[in-house]
Design a protein around this motif. Sequence first.
Motif, short mmCIF file in Angstrom:
data_model
loop_
_atom_site.label_atom_id
_atom_site.label_comp_id
_atom_site.label_asym_id
_atom_site.label_seq_id
_atom_site.Cartn_x
_atom_site.Cartn_y
_atom_site.Cartn_z
N ALA A 26 -94.91 -52.08 107.36
CA ALA A 26 -93.95 -53.18 107.22
C ALA A 26 -93.61 -53.71 108.61
N GLU A 27 -94.51 -54.49 109.15
CA GLU A 27 -94.35 -55.07 110.49
C GLU A 27 -94.67 -56.55 110.43
N THR A 28 -94.32 -57.23 111.48
CA THR A 28 -94.72 -58.61 111.62
C THR A 28 -95.50 -58.73 112.92
N PRO A 29 -96.74 -59.13 112.90
CA PRO A 29 -97.55 -59.44 111.72
C PRO A 29 -97.90 -58.17 110.94
N PRO A 30 -98.23 -58.31 109.66
CA PRO A 30 -98.54 -57.13 108.84
C PRO A 30 -99.74 -56.37 109.40
N ARG A 31 -99.68 -55.08 109.30
CA ARG A 31 -100.78 -54.22 109.75
C ARG A 31 -101.22 -53.37 108.57
N VAL A 32 -102.53 -53.36 108.34
CA VAL A 32 -103.12 -52.57 107.26
C VAL A 32 -104.22 -51.71 107.87
#
Length: 129
Positions: free
Chosen positions: A89-95
Amino acid sequence: MKKNTIDDIQADTQSEKDVWEEENNCAMTKAMKVIGGKWKLLLLNAIRKECPMRFGELRKKMKDITHATLTLQLRELERDGIIERKVYAETPPRVEYKLTTIGKKLVPTIQALCDWGDEYHALQGPKSC
Protein backbone atom coordinates in the motif's frame (compact mmCIF):
# COMPACT_ATOMS: atom_id res chain seq x y z
CA MET A 1 -27.69 -51.54 -39.86
CA LYS A 2 -25.49 -48.61 -38.88
CA LYS A 3 -23.45 -46.90 -41.55
CA ASN A 4 -19.98 -45.71 -40.64
CA THR A 5 -19.70 -42.09 -41.68
CA ILE A 6 -16.60 -39.91 -41.66
CA ASP A 7 -18.02 -38.14 -38.60
CA ASP A 8 -18.42 -41.49 -36.77
CA ILE A 9 -14.84 -42.51 -37.60
CA GLN A 10 -13.46 -39.10 -36.52
CA ALA A 11 -15.43 -39.25 -33.26
CA ASP A 12 -14.08 -42.75 -32.54
CA THR A 13 -10.53 -41.63 -33.35
CA GLN A 14 -10.87 -38.56 -31.11
CA SER A 15 -12.26 -40.71 -28.30
CA GLU A 16 -9.34 -43.16 -28.60
CA LYS A 17 -6.90 -40.23 -28.63
CA ASP A 18 -8.44 -38.76 -25.46
CA VAL A 19 -8.22 -42.13 -23.67
CA TRP A 20 -4.59 -42.57 -24.71
CA GLU A 21 -3.66 -39.07 -23.54
CA GLU A 22 -5.38 -39.58 -20.19
CA GLU A 23 -3.75 -42.95 -19.59
CA ASN A 24 -0.25 -42.20 -20.89
CA ASN A 25 0.24 -38.47 -20.54
CA CYS A 26 -1.94 -37.50 -17.61
CA ALA A 27 0.87 -36.05 -15.49
CA MET A 28 2.41 -34.22 -18.45
CA THR A 29 -0.98 -32.84 -19.48
CA LYS A 30 -1.57 -31.54 -15.97
CA ALA A 31 1.89 -29.94 -15.85
CA MET A 32 1.48 -28.30 -19.26
CA LYS A 33 -1.86 -26.82 -18.24
CA VAL A 34 -0.05 -25.00 -15.44
CA ILE A 35 3.30 -24.03 -17.02
CA GLY A 36 2.61 -24.36 -20.74
CA GLY A 37 2.44 -21.49 -23.15
CA LYS A 38 4.86 -19.01 -24.62
CA TRP A 39 5.63 -16.95 -21.52
CA LYS A 40 5.14 -18.88 -18.29
CA LEU A 41 8.49 -20.68 -18.14
CA LEU A 42 10.28 -17.48 -19.14
CA LEU A 43 8.47 -15.60 -16.36
CA LEU A 44 9.24 -18.32 -13.82
CA ASN A 45 12.89 -18.30 -14.86
CA ALA A 46 13.10 -14.53 -14.39
CA ILE A 47 11.37 -14.71 -11.00
CA ARG A 48 13.63 -17.54 -9.78
CA LYS A 49 16.72 -15.50 -10.70
CA GLU A 50 15.56 -12.36 -8.88
CA CYS A 51 13.11 -13.25 -6.17
CA PRO A 52 11.03 -11.30 -5.35
CA MET A 53 10.53 -9.65 -8.72
CA ARG A 54 8.55 -6.48 -9.27
CA PHE A 55 6.00 -6.18 -12.07
CA GLY A 56 7.91 -3.34 -13.74
CA GLU A 57 11.13 -5.35 -13.72
CA LEU A 58 9.37 -8.27 -15.36
CA ARG A 59 7.94 -5.92 -17.97
CA LYS A 60 11.44 -4.63 -18.78
CA LYS A 61 12.91 -8.13 -19.03
CA MET A 62 10.07 -9.41 -21.22
CA LYS A 63 10.16 -6.75 -23.91
CA ASP A 64 7.98 -8.62 -26.41
CA ILE A 65 5.11 -9.40 -24.01
CA THR A 66 2.17 -7.03 -23.83
CA HIS A 67 1.06 -5.56 -20.51
CA ALA A 68 -2.24 -7.46 -20.73
CA THR A 69 -0.58 -10.80 -21.51
CA LEU A 70 1.95 -10.36 -18.71
CA THR A 71 -0.85 -9.63 -16.26
CA LEU A 72 -2.87 -12.63 -17.47
CA GLN A 73 0.07 -15.04 -17.28
CA LEU A 74 1.00 -13.87 -13.78
CA ARG A 75 -2.62 -14.20 -12.62
CA GLU A 76 -2.80 -17.75 -13.98
CA LEU A 77 0.45 -18.71 -12.24
CA GLU A 78 -0.87 -17.16 -9.03
CA ARG A 79 -4.22 -18.93 -9.40
CA ASP A 80 -2.42 -22.25 -9.85
CA GLY A 81 -0.33 -21.67 -6.72
CA ILE A 82 3.03 -21.38 -8.49
CA ILE A 83 3.74 -17.77 -7.58
CA GLU A 84 2.65 -15.46 -4.81
CA ARG A 85 1.69 -11.83 -5.38
CA LYS A 86 2.27 -9.22 -2.70
CA VAL A 87 0.80 -5.73 -3.02
CA TYR A 88 2.27 -2.89 -0.98
CA ALA A 89 0.00 0.00 0.00
CA GLU A 90 2.30 2.71 -1.33
CA THR A 91 2.18 5.47 -3.84
CA PRO A 92 3.01 4.54 -6.52
CA PRO A 93 1.70 1.01 -5.95
CA ARG A 94 4.32 -1.70 -5.69
CA VAL A 95 3.61 -5.34 -6.55
CA GLU A 96 6.11 -8.16 -6.09
CA TYR A 97 6.02 -11.76 -7.22
CA LYS A 98 7.85 -14.71 -5.72
CA LEU A 99 7.76 -18.46 -6.05
CA THR A 100 5.60 -20.42 -3.65
CA THR A 101 6.78 -23.66 -2.07
CA ILE A 102 5.30 -25.68 -4.94
CA GLY A 103 6.73 -23.16 -7.42
CA LYS A 104 10.21 -23.64 -5.96
CA LYS A 105 9.92 -27.33 -6.82
CA LEU A 106 10.04 -26.27 -10.49
CA VAL A 107 13.47 -24.65 -10.09
CA PRO A 108 15.50 -27.84 -10.82
CA THR A 109 13.35 -28.49 -13.89
CA ILE A 110 13.77 -24.92 -15.13
CA GLN A 111 17.53 -25.12 -14.51
CA ALA A 112 17.68 -28.42 -16.39
CA LEU A 113 15.91 -26.81 -19.36
CA CYS A 114 18.35 -23.87 -19.25
CA ASP A 115 21.33 -26.28 -19.13
CA TRP A 116 19.89 -28.29 -22.03
CA GLY A 117 19.33 -25.08 -24.02
CA ASP A 118 22.94 -24.01 -23.44
CA GLU A 119 24.23 -27.43 -24.52
CA TYR A 120 21.98 -27.51 -27.57
CA HIS A 121 23.01 -23.97 -28.51
CA ALA A 122 26.69 -24.91 -28.22
CA LEU A 123 26.18 -27.94 -30.49
CA GLN A 124 24.38 -25.85 -33.12
CA GLY A 125 27.21 -23.34 -33.42
CA PRO A 126 27.29 -19.63 -32.76
CA LYS A 127 23.76 -18.39 -33.39
CA SER A 128 21.96 -15.74 -31.40
CA CYS A 129 18.87 -16.60 -29.34
